[in-house]
Design a protein around this motif. Structure first.
Motif, PDB file in Angstrom:
ATOM      1  N   SER A  89     -69.673  28.736  35.228  1.00 55.99           N
ATOM      2  CA  SER A  89     -70.176  27.776  34.242  1.00 55.99           C
ATOM      3  C   SER A  89     -70.579  28.374  32.910  1.00 55.99           C
ATOM      4  O   SER A  89     -70.550  27.691  31.890  1.00 55.99           O
ATOM      5  N   VAL A  91     -69.986  29.891  29.740  1.00 60.31           N
ATOM      6  CA  VAL A  91     -68.915  30.206  28.791  1.00 60.31           C
ATOM      7  C   VAL A  91     -69.561  30.842  27.557  1.00 60.31           C
ATOM      8  O   VAL A  91     -70.629  30.406  27.120  1.00 60.31           O
ATOM      9  N   HIS A  95     -67.510  28.790  22.519  1.00 63.83           N
ATOM     10  CA  HIS A  95     -66.388  28.286  23.314  1.00 63.83           C
ATOM     11  C   HIS A  95     -66.885  27.117  24.162  1.00 63.83           C
ATOM     12  O   HIS A  95     -68.005  27.139  24.670  1.00 63.83           O
ATOM     13  N   THR A  96     -66.046  26.118  24.319  1.00 64.29           N
ATOM     14  CA  THR A  96     -66.429  24.942  25.110  1.00 64.29           C
ATOM     15  C   THR A  96     -65.926  25.004  26.541  1.00 64.29           C
ATOM     16  O   THR A  96     -66.460  24.311  27.413  1.00 64.29           O
ATOM     17  N   ALA A  97     -64.902  25.823  26.804  1.00 69.60           N
ATOM     18  CA  ALA A  97     -64.336  25.919  28.151  1.00 69.60           C
ATOM     19  C   ALA A  97     -63.550  27.211  28.273  1.00 69.60           C
ATOM     20  O   ALA A  97     -63.147  27.815  27.263  1.00 69.60           O
ATOM     21  N   TRP A  98     -63.340  27.641  29.505  1.00 72.15           N
ATOM     22  CA  TRP A  98     -62.511  28.815  29.744  1.00 72.15           C
ATOM     23  C   TRP A  98     -61.042  28.476  29.513  1.00 72.15           C
ATOM     24  O   TRP A  98     -60.593  27.382  29.834  1.00 72.15           O
ATOM     25  N   GLN A 108     -62.014  35.955  25.471  1.00 70.01           N
ATOM     26  CA  GLN A 108     -63.191  35.175  25.111  1.00 70.01           C
ATOM     27  C   GLN A 108     -64.481  35.991  25.254  1.00 70.01           C
ATOM     28  O   GLN A 108     -65.477  35.706  24.587  1.00 70.01           O
TER      29      GLN A 108
END
Length: 391
Positions: A89, A91, A95-98, A108
């Motif tokens: 969870s 990140v 960044h908003t998502a993997w 990232q």
């Protein structure tokens, strides 16, 4: 190493989360996922009545828990590469998502200040080096844990909750915002005891048609801070002497009598814990009740849910109850009933009606031992038990 290969396969998937592939491996034993992940999902077979979803949550929870234990802190390179590899969870900021590929997820991590050097690297090479060490260490930890779980599967229940939490789902059987939410449990009564039962095993020994002894094991989860006891009714006829109270503490509790407020009311025996629980904390204890008079014959063994409910029933491959409500009755060999059946949330009249031949609620009496684990949730304010018909 088989476990390490399975973890690597799970981490490089581009078209879905690890949880999705774990569940598919359980639901489709002939699939590519099952071939790659069999060494991870097969040990959950001890949860013989658990759904594929719960078994997948259990494996996922185990992986998540071991990842969080690796490394010396939040700045650990091994921990952060594993979190990126398995899309956990946290990140990195900005960044908003993997991202989809393993390499892009490692890139990232460049935005984590100071973790991979200062100034930060411009390629993912340090992340790949940390990943090779981290996944080998994770595989060793998971393997050791799986070997322990094969001998005693009760800890799988904790991992189910960890997996559900990481997936953003509410813990099983817990109230959400004071309401039942989508957990399937109704709201408890205003005076309900502030605990949820993960496991309750009631063992009853009969003498003729009467209950001689009733031993109860409870695994409870506190629903609020400050929980330090569990109340149970003592049988009527208590003379007021604490030494004569028909309730005994067997393990991890002590009995404190609470005299009735009004004449004729039943006496409450308070089972005091060894410590005060915080919300969400678990506790295991055992108590026993008995009847020295043996004057009243019984037609059922009942469990009243005067708390926040009991989990769905789960038994391991050896037949041992590891979750939910289980009632076991040992009958007097000289006084066997002609029929036994389990009931759930029925009136006294309904529970006394013998089910017709072939009804799945009928229980095999055999040589005088009867047992039933309730597969569904036991609801607050509900009544569950085993009824019998005497000749």
């Amino acid at each position: 190493m088989e476990i390490e290969a399975a973890l690597r396969w799970l981490a490089i998937r581009k078209d879905g989360t690890p949880l999705r592939f774990l569940r598919y491996a359980i639901e489709e034993p002939a699939s590519e996922s099952a071939l790659a992940l069999g060494c991870l999902v097969e040990p959950t077979g001890v949860l013989v009545v658990a759904t594929p979803e719960s078994r997948a949550f259990a494996v996922w929870g185990l992986i998540v828990d071991e990842i969080r234990k690796l490394g010396s802190g939040d700045a650990s390179r091994r921990r952060n590469t594993l979190m990126a590899a398995f899309r956990l969870s946290s990140v990195p900021a900005g960044h908003t998502a993997w991202k989809a590929t393993l390499n892009d997820r490692f890139l990232q991590l460049i935005d984590l200040p100071g973790v991979f050097g200062d100034p930060p690297p411009i390629t993912a090479t340090p992340m790949h080096k940390a990943w090779r060490r981290a996944v080998a260490k994770l595989a060793d930890c998971v393997l050791r844990k799986l070997e322990l779980l094969r001998r005693d599967g009760r800890e799988w229940l904790d991992y189910i909750e960890i997996g559900r939490s990481e997936a953003g789902q509410p813990p099983r059987g817990r109230l959400v915002g004071g309401q039942c939410g989508d957990t399937g449990y109704r709201a408890p009564s205003p005076g309900a005891q502030p605990v949820f039962l993960e496991r309750m095993v009631v063992r009853v020994v009969m003498h003729r048609q009467m209950v001689l002894r009733r031993t109860t094991e409870r695994d409870v989860v506190a629903r609020e801070d400050g929980v330090d006891a569990f109340d149970t009714l003592a049988w009527t006829g208590w003379p007021g002497d604490s030494s004569e109270l028909p309730v005994k503490a067997v393990w991890a509790c002590r009995v404190v009598a609470r005299p009735p407020a009004w004449p004729g009311d039943p006496t409450v025996a308070r089972l005091r814990f060894r410590k005060v629980l915080r919300q969400g904390e678990r506790y295991y204890f055992v108590s026993e009740t008995w009847d020295g008079n043996l004057e009243d014959w019984h037609s059922w063994i009942a469990v009243d849910v005067d708390h926040h409910g009991i989990a769905r029933g789960i038994r391991d491959e050896a037949g041992r109850p590891v979750a939910g409500l289980t009632i076991q009755v040992t009958f007097d060999p000289h006084c066997l009933p002609e029929a036994c059946w389990w009931y759930a949330e029925q009136t006294e009249i309904e529970r006394l009606r013998r089910p017709p031949a072939g009804d799945p609620r009928l229980l095999e009496i055999g040589d005088g031992f009867v047992e039933h684990t309730f597969p569904e949730q036991c609801q607050p304010r509900g009544n569950y038990g085993i009824a019998f018909r005497w000749p």
